[in-house]
Design a protein around this motif. Structure first.
Motif, PDB file in Angstrom:
ATOM      1  N   GLU A   1      45.046  36.141  42.954  1.00 45.91           N
ATOM      2  CA  GLU A   1      46.450  36.296  42.582  1.00 45.91           C
ATOM      3  C   GLU A   1      46.733  37.715  42.106  1.00 45.91           C
ATOM      4  O   GLU A   1      47.773  38.304  42.435  1.00 45.91           O
ATOM      5  CB  GLU A   1      46.816  35.302  41.471  1.00 45.91           C
TER       6      GLU A   1
ATOM      7  N   LEU B   1      46.947  40.155  45.032  1.00 47.36           N
ATOM      8  CA  LEU B   1      48.183  39.972  45.797  1.00 47.36           C
ATOM      9  C   LEU B   1      49.391  40.509  45.029  1.00 47.36           C
ATOM     10  O   LEU B   1      50.413  40.857  45.633  1.00 47.36           O
ATOM     11  CB  LEU B   1      48.384  38.489  46.124  1.00 47.36           C
TER      12      LEU B   1
ATOM     13  N   SER C   1      49.825  33.053  48.399  1.00 47.54           N
ATOM     14  CA  SER C   1      48.860  33.018  47.307  1.00 47.54           C
ATOM     15  C   SER C   1      48.525  31.609  46.832  1.00 47.54           C
ATOM     16  O   SER C   1      47.370  31.312  46.531  1.00 47.54           O
ATOM     17  CB  SER C   1      49.366  33.858  46.124  1.00 47.54           C
TER      18      SER C   1
END
Length: 325
Positions: free
Chosen positions: A75, A78, A213
């Motif tokens: 996460e 991203l 994600s």
């Protein structure tokens, strides 16, 4: 209480106290955020996330803790893609730097609410229809291959964003200087300012990124504790990461390719479960760290030549918007 319930309780308390500390002591309304302050805030959120990893290790076991760390790193990486898009949006609407922190905070809080809804729905669907995981796996492989060959950032055009088009068509919008306000009154009518549009666009943009994600996190672990905590920690640290990296985000030329390889790997790992092939949880962590760290180092030592600065794209969008206004 069970170990999982204790972990949820501690997580909730930590998040509330952390937000009070971050907003009350490190953030002030209508002020710019320096690199030093951004570094302190980023270190605070990353340190807190890693401390939670240690707590989960002792409270819930090594497998859950490693899954959490893998999902958090996925996460977090991203989020860097999010940051460049946020820069484009701020430049397009000529948002003053003193408004950045407040606008980001509101947009991110909205994004957390939407992510929580998506995760809850996804968890319920997977519990009912386990084969959805294989669809997620195929989607991640497709997304990873596409991300590897297509620069998604260059394809982003703020004026074509669904939130911007919807608000421009169906709501009263004022392009006057907002002076930090989200609405202004003209006569007997209330108009939304560009700051209100920016907040909604930030939330919608994060939702779009979440479509990549969240399936990736489900591929790493289907434990709700891992999914919720990794997402919330990563998103809450996004605001400080924005201020820390906004001047250097265009230097990570090959990070997108590193993320793409990770997505393909996680997608294939999920699809491999069709034939009952399972990898140890630490393998995902090693691959994520290696690909992301390797792509960042490669970007530092082998920057692309002859590629225009990405911030020029932001300026061109801003000029077009100004001309259209």
């Amino acid at each position: 209480m069970t170990p999982t319930q204790w972990t949820y309780l501690i997580f909730g308390i930590v998040i509330v106290l952390a937000l009070i500390f971050d907003l009350g002591l490190l953030s002030k309304k209508s002020t710019t955020v320096s690199i030093k302050k951004a570094l302190i805030q980023t270190s605070f959120w990353v340190g807190l996330s890693l401390a939670f990893f240690v707590f989960v290790w002792f409270e819930d076991g090594a497998d859950i803790a490693i899954s959490y760390l893998s999902a958090y790193l996925m996460e977090w990486s991203l989020s860097i893609d999010n940051i460049f898009v946020f820069i484009l949006i701020f430049g397009f609407f000529k948002v003053k730097e003193t408004s950045y922190a407040r606008v980001l905070l509101i947009g991110i809080m909205m994004a957390i609410v939407f992510r929580a809804i998506f995760i809850t729905i996804g968890t319920a669907l997977i519990a009912q229809f386990n084969w959805i995981l294989y669809i997620f796996g195929a989607f991640l492989v497709y997304t990873g291959v596409k991300m590897f060959v297509v620069d998604q950032q260059d394809d982003f055009k703020p004026e074509e964003n669904i939130a911007y088009r919807f608000m421009s068509k169906y709501m009263r919008i004022s392009h006057e200087e907002p002076h930090g306000r989200f609405t202004i009154k003209k006569g007997d009518k209330v108009y939304f300012t560009t700051l209100a549009i920016v907040v909604v666009m930030l939330a919608v943009t994060d939702i779009i990124f979440a479509l990549d994600s969240i399936p990736a996190v489900f591929a790493i672990s289907q434990v709700p504790l891992v999914i919720y905590t990794s997402n919330i920690f990563a998103v809450l640290g996004l605001r400080s990461l924005f201020f820390l990296l906004r001047g250097a985000v265009d230097k990570f030329d090959y990070l997108q390719q590193g993320i793409a390889i990770v997505l393909v790997f996680i997608g294939l790992k999920m699809l491999a479960e069709i034939i009952h092939f399972r990898m140890p949880v630490y393998v995902s962590l090693i691959v994520i760290v290696s690909c992301l760290g390797g792509s960042i180092l490669y970007s530092v030592f082998f920057q692309k030549k002859g590629v225009p600065e990405k911030l020029e794209v932001e300026e061109n969008h801003a000029k077009k918007h100004s001309a259209n206004s």
